[in-house]
Design a protein around this motif. Sequence first.
Motif, PDB file in Angstrom:
ATOM      1  N   LEU A 280     -30.634   8.997  -2.335  1.00  0.00           N
ATOM      2  CA  LEU A 280     -30.335   8.163  -1.121  1.00  0.00           C
ATOM      3  C   LEU A 280     -28.992   7.983  -0.995  1.00  0.00           C
ATOM      4  O   LEU A 280     -28.143   8.204   0.051  1.00  0.00           O
ATOM      5  N   LEU A 281     -28.339   7.205  -1.988  1.00  0.00           N
ATOM      6  CA  LEU A 281     -26.927   6.700  -1.822  1.00  0.00           C
ATOM      7  C   LEU A 281     -25.737   7.404  -2.077  1.00  0.00           C
ATOM      8  O   LEU A 281     -24.885   7.556  -1.534  1.00  0.00           O
ATOM      9  N   TYR A 282     -26.096   8.695  -2.919  1.00  0.00           N
ATOM     10  CA  TYR A 282     -24.998   9.387  -3.288  1.00  0.00           C
ATOM     11  C   TYR A 282     -25.065  10.743  -2.658  1.00  0.00           C
ATOM     12  O   TYR A 282     -23.854  11.339  -2.460  1.00  0.00           O
ATOM     13  N   GLU A 283     -26.029  11.075  -2.075  1.00  0.00           N
ATOM     14  CA  GLU A 283     -26.228  12.480  -1.557  1.00  0.00           C
ATOM     15  C   GLU A 283     -26.648  12.547   0.060  1.00  0.00           C
ATOM     16  O   GLU A 283     -25.809  12.632   0.991  1.00  0.00           O
ATOM     17  N   CYS A 284     -27.870  11.603   0.275  1.00  0.00           N
ATOM     18  CA  CYS A 284     -28.215  11.885   1.597  1.00  0.00           C
ATOM     19  C   CYS A 284     -27.584  10.841   2.729  1.00  0.00           C
ATOM     20  O   CYS A 284     -27.319  11.207   3.687  1.00  0.00           O
ATOM     21  N   ASN A 285     -26.918   9.639   2.223  1.00  0.00           N
ATOM     22  CA  ASN A 285     -26.414   8.794   3.176  1.00  0.00           C
ATOM     23  C   ASN A 285     -25.009   9.413   3.497  1.00  0.00           C
ATOM     24  O   ASN A 285     -24.712   9.193   4.764  1.00  0.00           O
ATOM     25  N   PRO A 286     -24.281   9.751   2.699  1.00  0.00           N
ATOM     26  CA  PRO A 286     -23.013  10.184   3.161  1.00  0.00           C
ATOM     27  C   PRO A 286     -23.106  11.363   4.171  1.00  0.00           C
ATOM     28  O   PRO A 286     -22.315  11.780   5.017  1.00  0.00           O
ATOM     29  N   MET A 287     -23.959  12.416   3.653  1.00  0.00           N
ATOM     30  CA  MET A 287     -24.233  13.655   4.578  1.00  0.00           C
ATOM     31  C   MET A 287     -24.896  13.212   5.708  1.00  0.00           C
ATOM     32  O   MET A 287     -24.354  14.017   6.943  1.00  0.00           O
ATOM     33  N   ALA A 288     -25.634  12.322   5.962  1.00  0.00           N
ATOM     34  CA  ALA A 288     -26.252  12.052   7.126  1.00  0.00           C
ATOM     35  C   ALA A 288     -25.215  11.214   8.170  1.00  0.00           C
ATOM     36  O   ALA A 288     -25.219  11.635   9.096  1.00  0.00           O
ATOM     37  N   MET A 289     -24.300  10.625   7.471  1.00  0.00           N
ATOM     38  CA  MET A 289     -23.248  10.085   8.179  1.00  0.00           C
ATOM     39  C   MET A 289     -22.297  11.238   8.892  1.00  0.00           C
ATOM     40  O   MET A 289     -21.894  11.089  10.182  1.00  0.00           O
ATOM     41  N   LEU A 290     -21.891  12.176   8.065  1.00  0.00           N
ATOM     42  CA  LEU A 290     -21.348  13.343   8.655  1.00  0.00           C
ATOM     43  C   LEU A 290     -22.002  14.093   9.595  1.00  0.00           C
ATOM     44  O   LEU A 290     -21.517  14.307  10.644  1.00  0.00           O
ATOM     45  N   ALA A 291     -23.341  14.201   9.489  1.00  0.00           N
ATOM     46  CA  ALA A 291     -24.003  15.096  10.371  1.00  0.00           C
ATOM     47  C   ALA A 291     -24.109  14.356  11.636  1.00  0.00           C
ATOM     48  O   ALA A 291     -23.857  14.961  12.547  1.00  0.00           O
ATOM     49  N   VAL A 292     -24.429  13.064  11.913  1.00  0.00           N
ATOM     50  CA  VAL A 292     -24.608  12.385  12.967  1.00  0.00           C
ATOM     51  C   VAL A 292     -23.014  12.353  13.690  1.00  0.00           C
ATOM     52  O   VAL A 292     -22.979  12.270  14.891  1.00  0.00           O
ATOM     53  N   GLN A 293     -21.894  12.087  12.822  1.00  0.00           N
ATOM     54  CA  GLN A 293     -20.577  12.207  13.443  1.00  0.00           C
ATOM     55  C   GLN A 293     -20.335  13.283  14.125  1.00  0.00           C
ATOM     56  O   GLN A 293     -19.552  13.484  15.089  1.00  0.00           O
ATOM     57  N   ALA A 294     -21.033  14.498  13.441  1.00  0.00           N
ATOM     58  CA  ALA A 294     -20.574  15.844  14.241  1.00  0.00           C
ATOM     59  C   ALA A 294     -21.634  16.362  15.123  1.00  0.00           C
ATOM     60  O   ALA A 294     -21.641  17.196  15.629  1.00  0.00           O
ATOM     61  N   GLY A 295     -22.555  15.197  15.521  1.00  0.00           N
ATOM     62  CA  GLY A 295     -23.397  15.660  16.652  1.00  0.00           C
ATOM     63  C   GLY A 295     -24.942  16.176  16.097  1.00  0.00           C
ATOM     64  O   GLY A 295     -25.556  16.473  17.083  1.00  0.00           O
ATOM     65  N   GLY A 296     -25.025  15.992  14.834  1.00  0.00           N
ATOM     66  CA  GLY A 296     -26.299  16.510  14.100  1.00  0.00           C
ATOM     67  C   GLY A 296     -27.322  15.329  13.813  1.00  0.00           C
ATOM     68  O   GLY A 296     -27.071  14.167  14.427  1.00  0.00           O
ATOM     69  N   MET A 297     -28.099  15.295  13.038  1.00  0.00           N
ATOM     70  CA  MET A 297     -29.195  14.575  12.959  1.00  0.00           C
ATOM     71  C   MET A 297     -29.821  14.682  11.530  1.00  0.00           C
ATOM     72  O   MET A 297     -29.573  15.697  10.768  1.00  0.00           O
ATOM     73  N   ALA A 298     -30.189  13.451  10.722  1.00  0.00           N
ATOM     74  CA  ALA A 298     -30.622  13.451   9.518  1.00  0.00           C
ATOM     75  C   ALA A 298     -31.607  12.562   9.450  1.00  0.00           C
ATOM     76  O   ALA A 298     -31.574  11.360   9.887  1.00  0.00           O
ATOM     77  N   THR A 299     -32.881  12.980   8.882  1.00  0.00           N
ATOM     78  CA  THR A 299     -34.058  12.080   8.633  1.00  0.00           C
ATOM     79  C   THR A 299     -34.679  12.289   7.182  1.00  0.00           C
ATOM     80  O   THR A 299     -34.592  13.339   6.682  1.00  0.00           O
TER      81      THR A 299
END
Length: 338
Positions: A280-299
Amino acid sequence: MKKETTQTLGEFIIDKQEDFQYSSGELSRLISSIKLAAKVVNRVVNQAGLVGINGSAGGENIQGEEQQKLDVFADQAFIKTLSSREVVCGIASEEQDEFVTIVGSEDSKSSKYVVLIDPLDGSSNIDVNVTVGTIFSIYRRITPIGTPVELKDFLQPGNKQVAAGYVVYGSSTMLVYTTGNGVNGFTLDPSVGTFYLSHSNIIIPQEGKIYSINEGNYIKFPKGVKEYIKYCQEEDQNSNRPYTSRYIGSLVADFHRNMLKGGVYIYPTTSSSPNGKLRLLYECNPMAMLAVQAGGMATDGINDILDIQPTALHQRTSFFCGSSKMVEKAKSFMVKES
């Protein structure tokens, strides 16, 4: 290499410093330090077959995974660079059992930031010359400045990140990051050793034709994931199906492709990994922030990744990330299952 502009990453950081949530200049220096460490790792990755750094290091990390020599090198390179430049007060690495407290001059003691990092994502692929990467996440500490960092400084939900990004070491080397005001990518010109802005204001297409999942684990997947895969493989002209399956096995590489071309990346729970596999902390959270900032989504299949409250430094989770409409559709199968 054709540059989108002649603006370097360093110049971009200075120009955009006023957009940072905290514009003391400290965050700018931190990102510059990550840039420096990434260039060191990039050089060794590109020479791996020549300098005897391929293969296993002979040990395991905290996750019980076999460490590669490049895992160890990259881990040491980032920790050394961030520590010596005294721009953070603490570092947590996927390769370390515990977080590292930076004890140095008054600069490091007064630092406001902690970094969480996956030094070399996909490192098992390095021996066969497949794309690998580095993932990083930056938080503002919540304990008093000037005191040693504590575990709670690292166990913050992803929506508290002030910056996140990754470096992809592939046919070209790119550093992609966000500070909460969009996503920008910089390509390394190896002839001068400088990152130049090459992908400004990256936006993930709302829909795509790529789904990325390790279908070799199909028998172990939850029912909802199996049904979504079948949906992706069905013929339907109205929705441009069937989709194309593309899975590299390096999160950075799969995410980077899907962000630029449109697609969904899925690493679900399985019968053998009931809590998921990715950190969660090393992979998913940073990728999720990038996805959301680029108009995507992460769950995680049900909940937004960025809203999950971490309870452990090496916590795992399932991960659905990418084009918003594709993630929503995949999520609908999981909701139906629950």
